[in-house]
Design a protein around this motif. Structure first.
Motif, PDB file in Angstrom:
ATOM      1  N   GLY A 166       0.778  -1.233   0.000  1.00 23.79           N
ATOM      2  CA  GLY A 166       0.000   0.000   0.000  1.00 23.79           C
ATOM      3  C   GLY A 166       0.806   1.278   0.000  1.00 23.79           C
ATOM      4  O   GLY A 166       0.225   2.369   0.052  1.00 23.79           O
ATOM      5  N   THR A 222      -9.530   7.721  -5.236  1.00 22.50           N
ATOM      6  CA  THR A 222      -8.531   7.239  -4.290  1.00 22.50           C
ATOM      7  C   THR A 222      -8.602   5.726  -4.208  1.00 22.50           C
ATOM      8  O   THR A 222      -9.665   5.167  -3.942  1.00 22.50           O
ATOM      9  CB  THR A 222      -8.756   7.822  -2.890  1.00 22.50           C
ATOM     10  N   THR A 256       1.013   4.286  -4.861  1.00 20.04           N
ATOM     11  CA  THR A 256      -0.204   4.369  -5.651  1.00 20.04           C
ATOM     12  C   THR A 256       0.066   5.230  -6.889  1.00 20.04           C
ATOM     13  O   THR A 256       1.009   6.030  -6.914  1.00 20.04           O
ATOM     14  CB  THR A 256      -1.375   4.979  -4.864  1.00 20.04           C
ATOM     15  N   SER A 283      -7.337   2.252  -2.306  1.00 18.25           N
ATOM     16  CA  SER A 283      -6.829   1.808  -1.009  1.00 18.25           C
ATOM     17  C   SER A 283      -7.020   0.301  -0.913  1.00 18.25           C
ATOM     18  O   SER A 283      -7.733  -0.295  -1.728  1.00 18.25           O
ATOM     19  CB  SER A 283      -7.544   2.517   0.139  1.00 18.25           C
TER      20      SER A 283
END
Length: 123
Positions: free
Chosen positions: A55, A69, A58, A71
């Motif tokens: 993570g 966004t 991005t 995630s």
């Protein structure tokens, strides 16, 4: 066998928001780089966003930067796409995809795909 199942699509007015979810089963979720792609009628599938296995990395297509966004929750084997300030041009079938370790903006580099979820943005 690796399976990806998307959910969360629907019909929304321009300026609205949607949150897409994708649950991944099979394999080791924490080893997957994950991407979201979309395909509008008559157009090629295009990159939307990716996230690295842990993570910390991005990337977004210019067309969605600042509005979308990506995630992930490795405890839930899930990846999400929060979509804000939606526009009619965002109308498409949205797909999540997975590949081992290495992120990519190229759809052919992803080995595993979901069935897609329709997002329709009305003006």
């Amino acid at each position: 066998q690796v399976q990806l199942v998307e959910s969360g699509g629907g019909l929304v007015q321009a300026g609205g928001s949607l949150r897409l979810s994708c649950v991944v089963s099979g394999g080791t979720f924490s080893s997957y780089a994950l991407g979201w792609f979309r395909q509008a009628p008559g157009k090629e599938r295009e990159f939307v966003a990716y996230i690295s296995p842990n993570g910390d990395s991005t990337n977004y297509a210019d067309s969605v930067k600042g509005r979308f966004t990506i995630s992930r929750d490795n405890a839930k084997n899930s990846v999400y796409l929060q979509m804000n300030i939606l526009k009619p041009v965002d109308t498409a079938v949205y797909y999540c995809a997975a590949r081992i370790l290495i992120v990519s903006t190229t759809s052919r580099n992803y080995a595993y795909w979901g069935q897609g979820t329709q997002v329709t943005v009305s003006s």
